[in-house]
Write a protein that holds these residues in place. Structure first.
Motif, mmCIF file in Angstrom:
data_model
loop_
_atom_site.group_PDB
_atom_site.id
_atom_site.type_symbol
_atom_site.label_atom_id
_atom_site.label_comp_id
_atom_site.label_asym_id
_atom_site.label_seq_id
_atom_site.Cartn_x
_atom_site.Cartn_y
_atom_site.Cartn_z
ATOM 1 N N ARG A 1 0.841 -1.200 0.000
ATOM 2 C CA ARG A 1 0.000 0.000 0.000
ATOM 3 C C ARG A 1 0.876 1.249 0.000
ATOM 4 N N SER B 1 -7.473 6.084 4.916
ATOM 5 C CA SER B 1 -8.502 5.602 3.988
ATOM 6 C C SER B 1 -8.262 6.131 2.578
ATOM 7 N N ILE B 2 -7.910 7.396 2.444
ATOM 8 C CA ILE B 2 -7.756 7.958 1.096
ATOM 9 C C ILE B 2 -6.447 7.487 0.466
ATOM 10 N N LYS C 1 -6.085 3.345 1.535
ATOM 11 C CA LYS C 1 -7.272 2.534 1.238
ATOM 12 C C LYS C 1 -7.527 1.493 2.333
ATOM 13 N N GLN C 2 -7.248 1.888 3.572
ATOM 14 C CA GLN C 2 -7.567 1.000 4.689
ATOM 15 C C GLN C 2 -9.029 1.205 5.064
ATOM 16 N N SER C 3 -9.587 0.224 5.784
ATOM 17 C CA SER C 3 -10.975 0.360 6.218
ATOM 18 C C SER C 3 -11.108 1.526 7.193
ATOM 19 N N ARG D 1 -10.366 13.909 -3.621
ATOM 20 C CA ARG D 1 -9.416 13.605 -2.537
ATOM 21 C C ARG D 1 -9.231 14.816 -1.640
ATOM 22 N N THR E 1 -16.701 4.527 1.034
ATOM 23 C CA THR E 1 -16.020 3.913 -0.118
ATOM 24 C C THR E 1 -14.949 4.865 -0.641
ATOM 25 N N GLU E 2 -14.088 4.333 -1.479
ATOM 26 C CA GLU E 2 -13.016 5.191 -1.982
ATOM 27 C C GLU E 2 -13.256 5.544 -3.445
ATOM 28 N N LYS F 1 -12.812 5.607 -7.210
ATOM 29 C CA LYS F 1 -12.216 4.701 -8.204
ATOM 30 C C LYS F 1 -12.157 5.410 -9.537
#
Ligand SMILES: Nc1ncnc2c1ncn2[C@@H]1O[C@H](COP(=O)(O)OP(=O)(O)OP(=O)(O)O)[C@@H](O)[C@H]1O
Ligand SMILES: Nc1ncnc2c1ncn2[C@@H]1O[C@H](COP(=O)(O)OP(=O)(O)OP(=O)(O)O)[C@@H](O)[C@H]1O
Ligand SMILES: [Mg+2]
Ligand SMILES: [Mg+2]
Lengths: 387, 487, 346, 324
Positions: free
Chosen positions: C335, D83-84, D87-89, D186, D319-320, D322
């Protein structure tokens, strides 16, 4: 045993086996149920312990906030084991919460002396030979506090923030009420039936967010609904905090905090005084006797030393008046205190009925220690739940 | 605007979506872009419209080389793209949706903006209500809004990716008219991406054909369809004539069935579908045909009236009972409803395994998967996860998972977005099913498909089901009128 | 980018970062990290009693974490696990106080009652989610507090000791009602066996069972899973109840071996801790027991830390929390590389 | 209870609810942008502690609030980043921060327990305070209350009337579409997560500097979760959220009053009220229930009912983005 105490006939305790020579300093452990700086119950104990350490040159092992909520992984015997492994020969557990566990641990460490503050195992005879109880006679101080409240209230409505309901808290509320009633009647010459004395129980010794009522809100609610003096029976300082705020906003409200001699300092002007515990002298006596090997098991219910009511080094429970007290109010209060000291005033004098109307203390009679200690219900005239 | 693409390259891992493509689009003309599924059309257009960055190559607008960091950049430079699923904000008001992205002012002057929007709409013959919610609009109307937004944004080059699926004939006509107008009167450049050859023939003056990411040819239109087909597919299997139905037993019967959702309540339905029959449902999205299908699948309760499968009543059935009873339902969205992203094909197979015990029979499932993947010509392995499959292959795999014997298959848009080859293949599979008496009830927005593939047809409009028409005796026009609500 | 030596030692990074962070805190409070950490070490492994304590505390933690593996698989955030532990201990207490049977039978019933209690509380949360549309985080949270309040009601009301109401807890249970303990410690071998069994069942369920597969599908995409034949609501509720049952068992272990009676807020955050455990294990089944044991050691160590240094024992929680946070932030080199790439193309 | 007392009680409820209102407005902004900052409970604890300590040491209220806001912003930044960028929960990060904030506040605040400190001064607004009924309830308060009330209207204007608000909502509804329209999703998400976090921090400080004056371990525990639930109940709208906060405050006040009214009922029973309320209101606004309700509702009522009850979260919440 401590001064002015009446040791009840405990099963003759044979001296604990192991004794260290008085030469080397005593090591003792003190376990608190809350944080050592809560400006309330636990801090009073912590300072008592420190007082011993200072005056006896004993070394102190303190453990704070021992309760399942704060420390699921900690248990009394775990902590005690460690204290003993560090050489402690006296362990003081400073809450009624610890009563059972103390008894159990005491049994498994026969050569160490255990003191459970506010318990009554010795009195009831359940205690093992190496377990003692100590408690201050806060009842009289609560009566003084109640009197101060009654002397000050303009709306004739006093709010009492209670912790959880048990014998101890019940008898303290009762004493406060009886004191208030006495002074309302005798010094202000008003009809005690008009005195509105309500207690709200938050559900625990201190605020547990989401689980107990929030004392802050309880106090605000008291003030909003017309009470102008708030008495605290809980371990922490919300009552004086909120009242201080309201006072600063030019509302006529006063508070009587509890437990800790310094509790008024949050809002001196709004404070009528504080009935406080001073565990130092009692703990010192106990530690001394343990060190000398002269300790005798006893259930100490130590009364105030009226000659030094404000001096934590000379009394086990005391009262310091606050700035909030008006001149004539404090005059009357001093009379009341003098009366208590000389014994000519006893607020536990009948007739005292319970909330359900039944007679508890007959007219003219005065309550025995046991009748006070094991008060089953709040007295008539107090508004709020009894169990 | 003259648009030139030079050696555009874009790779996704192994996949060469665009492989060194060079193209030129002249102003004032409408171009077609053709190619089988996965040929790389969308990718190329997304690159041109700034939604994706090329791995290599140049975009040259009126002689100036450009790099776009975002679709907004592209639009500022005059390139606007209209997606099949419009990129709008369902819960917003039409007006808000129009204003979003326009860089002027801090507080919004709603009244003025609404006026502008209405006028712009009139100009192209669109009737716009700024105070409506996007979610209450039909796909066609949402498309029109997008178009207006792009034009207001100053688009000189307009790209439309499969714009005609799911919109009414009127809207289609309206759309094409406006496109012609834009090309002729305003000298804009337009690119139409589509699988429907006759649309392309009808609208475009020239087509480019992609295959496996390469430009494989172009043609001036009109020209014979065969030529285009041959350009798109090396070889196209001959279309088999479909056997017409013989059985006469009832497969599905609804009597005065009432179904409702919070949004729409259907008029009482009376419908009989026979075993081995293909029954087509037409209508604009949200007219009620989806609700009927869901009700048959047990996803929505029948509130009154009755429903029967063969002879057993199904009034209060729940979806899982329906499955067990031999009813299969395939929703329109594939990865959203039907496949579980992140699970392998084998895991899917094990999941739908009827006689699965407490323990998963991995070996068996893997074997079955390999065999099905083989038989259904799915491009992928038993261990690849479903999201790695392309749309067409996902659809194939869904069919691969269908239990062997079924009484009724319910399909939402079975061939949406698929090219001719996959479409034919799908219908072949369904024909196989019909042979052993399975009834098929399907929804399609493509009227030609409905007419061509069904035995009988019903049309929905505004929650009402039309009379049932015989496919042999009708045509797209008639359906178009029924959709309009005529009887 | 090729996985080099960096990737191999990478997993250590969060751990080191967490230790560094806590050391800084210690220095802020003028305490020597060396002293502190060695105190914690001593507190965890200093004596056989201590080690036994760590194990004893580890058992309920392991049980809860095992249950959470199931709910996480189903895509559920079972924050209500705290309350499920409590209901478990209430269930066990109820049997312990109301029945007088031979130890084996008594204990069996207590454990069953505990699991039923936990499952019930979890079932309510699951029901609220599937049928009522209340997210399990909020349903669970409310139920946690309600469970504590229920305990307080019981120990200050119906179950209060004869000498009168108090929040001390119920009277200690009789020997026959308590789990047999390993000489004088709080460690009950029986509890360990139960936990081990539970954990292996979970492992098998996740790896090889149809149910596990259904839950996996459910967790990834409930809509599709439902359409593929998974009774999404029922399975979700079942997953919750399964986890609740294990949590309840953990609660039983708390009252029947760790304590000897029902106390207020008996779970004291073990459930939340278990959530952290599973997250730190990155949802990998085999890591869970080890991470759980590590957590138990840290927390038990923190007690002695407080005794020695008079520092607040929440340092243990900080250490564990920061560790998980750093795993989330730096745990995954891929990541972070993705991050660098994102930076590159602006 | 006479009218004067009723008014006093209502005024207290408003004061008690003010920090919640501030937190709810903050989190509403964040979630409208598509990010769930679940760490509220921990954030508020830590900012309550920092806020108090800062004010206590400097004897300056504003510094106290500033410190609280800074802490809130920082925690929010962690959530946004993980998260941004990673991309972790968001739930995972938020939950860890919840526990971490709690234990950090306990550890760092240990020496500042229950000390006196400055508190927000009472300030009655001259003319307004004399309006019958409303005056004493709303305008005879302190700065915090006025700030909260202003904030309600400010945020809802920003969200629903301003162009930046439009972009903010678009980032939470359909980031891909927003991106296609040139909205820098973002950046917006970072921005509003941090702003929201700062407001939550201010709310935390508001407790230790005004509503629950002083600091003690676990001072505001549970309230962050309440705020999160209220955001849902409020249907991601500041005004409705504020109503929820007041409702919650009222229930807690009721719990106190009821105990005196019904001494025979066990005192702990009333402590359950707020949590039952929480479940109740979430059930009420949940789409499953409302959906069922609407199907059977008379057509005339459908629309108003829908508008009143049905609340849909921002479609892309959690959600992120896409693109690509
Ligand atoms: N984001 C992506 N990630 C990985 N592969 C992709 C992605 N987008 C497209 N592809 C692959 O690139 C190839 C071209 O895709 P593209 O969508 O451009 O084809 P297409 O011509 O538009 O197909 P269709 O006619 O079905 O729309 C396909 O193999 C597809 O699987
Ligand atoms: N993920 C989902 N997507 C769409 N609808 C769903 C989903 N989950 C449940 N439902 C709806 O909720 C209803 C009950 O769900 P489901 O059948 O999965 O749970 P269940 O326990 O099997 O319920 P029942 O006992 O009624 O069968 C179904 O009829 C379905 O319409
Ligand atoms: Mg495409
Ligand atoms: Mg089902």
């Amino acid at each position: 045993a401590a001064p002015a105490a009446e040791p009840t006939e405990a099963p003759a305790a044979e001296e604990p086996a192991a004794e260290e020579p008085a030469a080397e300093p005593l090591t003792f452990g003190v376990v608190l149920v809350g944080p050592a700086n809560d400006h309330g119950w636990s801090q009073a104990h912590a300072e008592g312990a420190q007082y011993v350490a200072d005056n006896l040159g004993a070394n102190l092992i303190l453990f704070e906030s021992l309760n399942p909520a704060d420390k699921p992984e900690a248990t009394l015997d775990g902590v005690v084991d460690d204290m003993i492994s560090q050489g402690a020969t006296l362990i003081i557990t400073t809450s009624d919460e610890f009563e059972e566990d103390t008894a159990t641990v005491a049994a498994s460490h026969p050569d160490v002396i255990f003191i459970n503050a506010s318990g009554d195992d010795v009195h009831t005879g359940e205690a093992g030979p190496n377990l003692g109880n100590v408690m201050g006679r806060m009842e009289d101080m609560k009566a003084i506090a109640g009197c101060a409240a009654a002397l000050t209230t303009q709306t004739g409505s006093i709010g009492y923030v209670g912790p959880l309901i048990n014998f101890e808290t019940r008898r303290l509320v009762a004493s406060a009420y009886l004191g208030a009633k006495y002074c309302y009647e005798n010094y202000r010459g008003l009809d005690p039936a008009d005195l509105d004395f309500a207690v709200t129980w938050i559900g625990f010794w201190f605020n547990i967010p989401g689980v107990t009522l929030d004392p802050t809100e309880v106090v605000s609610n008291f003030i909003d609904t017309g009470s102008d003096v708030i008495m605290s029976g809980i371990d922490t300082t919300e009552a004086i905090d909120v009242v201080g705020q309201r006072f600063a906003a030019d509302e006529v409200v006063h508070a009587v905090p509890y437990d800790f001699i310094g509790a008024c300092e949050t809002a001196p002007a709004a404070c009528l005084g504080v009935p406080f515990f001073s565990w130092g002298p009692a703990y010192l006596a106990l530690a001394q006797s343990v060190q000398d090997g002269t300790w005798v098991q006893s259930w100490d219910w130590n009364a105030a030393n009226y000659n030094a009511l404000g001096d934590p080094t000379q009394t086990d429970v005391g009262w310091v008046p606050g700035e909030g007290l008006s001149a004539e109010a404090s005059a009357s209060l001093d009379q009341f205190i003098a009366g208590l000291a000389s014994g000519e005033i006893n607020v536990w004098t009948g007739p005292i009925n319970l909330q359900d109307g039944s007679e508890y203390i007959a007219a003219g009679a005065t309550a025995t220690d046991d009748e006070i200690w094991y008060l089953p219900q709040l007295p008539e005239g107090v508004e709020g739940p009894s169990e | 605007m003259r648009v030139e693409l030079q050696n555009i390259r874009k790779h996704f891992g192994e996949v060469r979506a665009n492989d060194d493509i060079s193209l030129i689009f002249e102003p004032g003309k409408i171009y077609g872009l053709l190619g089988e599924n996965g040929a790389g059309k969308s990718t190329l257009m997304k690159i041109l419209s700034g939604f994706q960055k090329p791995d290599g190559g140049k975009i040259i607008l009126d002689g100036k080389a450009r790099r776009f960091d975002s679709p907004a950049d592209a639009l500022a430079a005059g390139v606007g793209m209209l997606y099949q699923e419009p990129l709008d904000m369902p819960p917003f008001l039409v007006l808000e949706n129009y204003l979003l992205g326009q860089r002027r002012g801090f507080a919004v002057n709603a009244r003025q903006a609404a006026k502008d929007l209405r006028e712009l709409g009139k100009k192209y013959g669109f009737d716009i209500q700024p105070e409506e919610h996007i979610r209450d609009l039909s796909l066609g109307e949402r498309q029109q809004l997008e178009l207006l937004r792009l034009l207001a944004g100053g688009a000189q080059l307009l790209i439309l990716d499969e714009p005609t699926t799911g919109i009414s004939t009127e809207q289609k006509v309206l759309l094409f008219d406006s496109m012609r107008k834009l090309a002729k009167d305003e000298g804009k450049t337009l690119i139409l991406v589509s699988h429907k050859l006759d649309e392309v023939q009808d609208l475009c003056s020239q087509v480019f054909v992609l295959r496996k990411g390469k430009l494989v040819g172009e043609a001036k239109l009109p020209c014979p369809n065969e030529l285009l087909v041959n350009l798109m597919f090396e070889k196209l299997p001959p279309r088999r004539e479909r056997a017409s139905r013989e059985q006469k037993q009832v497969a599905l019967e609804l009597k005065d069935a009432v179904v409702a959702t919070p949004r729409l309540e259907l008029q009482p339905l009376n419908l009989t579908v026979y075993a081995g029959e293909v029954f087509g449902l037409a209508g604009l999205e949200g007219s009620g045909q989806e609700i009927l299908l869901k009700a048959c699948a047990g996803l929505l309760p029948i509130r009154s009236g009755s429903m029967q499968l063969g002879h057993q009543p199904l009034d209060q059935l729940d979806y899982h009972a329906a499955r067990a009873g031999g009813i299969s339902y395939m929703a329109a969205g594939r990865v959203e409803e039907g496949l579980v992203a992140g699970l392998t094909l084998t895991e899917h197979m094990a999941l739908v395994d009827q006689e699965a015990g407490f323990f998963v029979d991995w070996a068996g499932s893997r074997a079955r998967t390999k065999e099905r993947v083989q038989h259904f010509q799915v491009v992928g392995t038993s261990e690849s996860t479903v999201e790695q499959l392309s749309g067409g292959n996902q659809q194939r795999f869904l069919f691969a998972m269908l239990p062997s014997s079924l009484k009724l298959i319910l399909l939402e848009h079975p061939t949406r977005g698929l090219d001719i080859r996959s479409t034919d293949w799908i219908w072949q599979q369904l024909d196989e099913r019909r042979k052993d008496g399975t009834a098929i009830l399907f929804i399609s927005a493509d009227l030609d498909e409905v007419v061509e593939r069904s035995d009988r047809i019903a049309v929905f409009s505004g929650g009402r089901m039309s009379r049932v028409v015989d496919a042999a005796k009708t045509n797209a026009e008639e359906l178009g009128h029924l959709i309009g609500g005529e009887q | 980018m090729r996985p080099g030596w960096l990737d191999r030692i990478w997993p250590l990074l969060p751990v080191l970062a967490a230790l560094a962070f806590t050391s800084v805190l210690l220095l802020l409070f003028k305490a020597s990290p060396v002293v502190a950490f060695s105190a914690m070490l001593e507190g965890a492994f200093g004596s056989s009693e201590r080690i036994l304590n760590v194990i004893a505390f580890w058992i309920p933690l392991l049980l809860c974490a095992a249950g959470l593996l199931i709910t996480f698989q189903a895509g559920l955030w079972n924050i209500g696990i705290e309350g499920q532990i409590i209901l478990g201990s209430i269930g066990a207490t109820w049997v312990a106080l109301s029945l007088e049977l031979a130890a084996p039978l008594q204990i069996t019933l207590e454990i069953l009652a505990a699991m039923a209690g936990g499952a019930l509380w979890a079932g309510i949360a699951g029901w609220l989610k599937t049928r009522g549309g209340v997210h399990e985080i909020f349903g669970g949270l409310a139920l946690n507090n309600l469970a504590i309040i229920l305990t307080n009601y019981l120990i200050s009301g119906p179950w209060q000791p004869p000498e009168g109401g108090s929040f001390r807890g119920t009277v200690p249970f009789g020997e026959h009602a308590l789990l047999p303990l390993f000489d004088g410690s709080r460690f009950s071998p029986l509890a360990l066996i139960l936990a081990g069994t539970a954990f292996s069942i979970v492992m098998i369920a996740l790896r090889n069972s149809t149910w596990g597969l259904k839950l996996k599908a459910l967790g990834r995409n409930s809509r599709s899973a439902f359409l593929l034949g998974v009774s999404s609501n029922r399975e979700a509720v079942l997953a919750m109840m399964f986890c609740g049952a294990l949590a309840g068992l953990g609660g039983a272990v708390r009252v029947l071996s760790w304590f000897d009676s029902l106390r207020q807020s008996i779970s004291g955050g073990i459930g939340y801790l278990a959530l952290l455990v599973v997250m730190l294990a990155a949802y990998r089944v085999l890591w869970v027991p080890f991470v759980a044991f590590f957590f138990s050691a840290v927390l038990n160590g923190a007690i002695v830390l407080q005794l020695r240094t008079q520092l607040h024992s929440s340092l243990g929680d900080i250490l564990t929390g920061v560790m998980v946070l750093f795993v989330l932030l730096l745990g995954d080199p891929i990541r972070l590389r993705g991050l660098r790439r994102a930076k590159d193309d602006g | 209870m006479d009218n004067g007392q009723l008014i006093a009680v209502l005024a207290s409820i408003l004061l008690q609810a003010s920090p919640l209102i501030i937190a709810v407005c903050g989190e509403t902004l964040t979630e409208r942008a598509g990010i769930v900052n679940l760490s509220l409970d921990g954030t508020m604890l830590l900012s309550a502690m920092t806020g108090f300590v800062a004010a206590h040491l400097t004897d300056n209220l504003m510094l106290g609030f500033a410190a609280g806001a800074a802490v809130g912003a920082f925690f929010a930044l962690i959530v946004a980043f993980s998260s941004i960028q990673l991309k972790q929960s968001q739930v995972a990060t938020g939950f860890v921060l919840t526990l971490l904030g709690d234990s950090l506040s306990a550890f760092l605040g240990q020496e500042y327990t229950r000390l006196p400190g400055p508190s927000v001064p009472h300030f009655a607004i001259p003319i307004l305070k004399d309006i019958p009924i409303l005056g004493p309830i709303i305008f005879n308060q302190d700065g915090l209350v006025y700030f909260a009330i202003l904030l309600i209207f400010a945020t809802s204007w920003w969200l629903f009337r301003s162009r930046p608000g439009l972009e903010l909502r678009s980032a939470g509804e359909r980031p891909e579409a927003a991106f296609a329209r040139g909205v820098n999703v973002r950046r917006l998400r970072y921005l509003y997560t941090v702003i929201g976090g700062a407001l939550v921090g201010i709310a935390g400080a508001a407790y230790s500097l005004d509503v629950k004056i002083g600091w003690s371990e676990g001072h505001t525990r549970g309230l962050g979760w309440i705020a999160l639930a209220i955001v849902i109940f409020g249907g991601w709208s500041p005004v409705r959220g504020a109503i929820g906060a007041l409702l919650f405050g009222a229930t807690k006040a009721a719990a106190t009053v009821l105990q005196r009214a019904f001494p025979e009922v066990s005192v702990v029973a009333f402590n359950a009220l707020p949590w039952l309320l929480m479940i109740g209101v979430l059930l009420l606004v949940s789409n499953k229930i409302v959906g069922r309700l609407l199907v059977n509702a008379p057509p005339a009522l459908k629309r108003p009912l829908q508008r009143m009850l049905q609340v849909a979260p921002p479609a892309a919440l959690g959600t992120e983005l896409k693109n690509e």
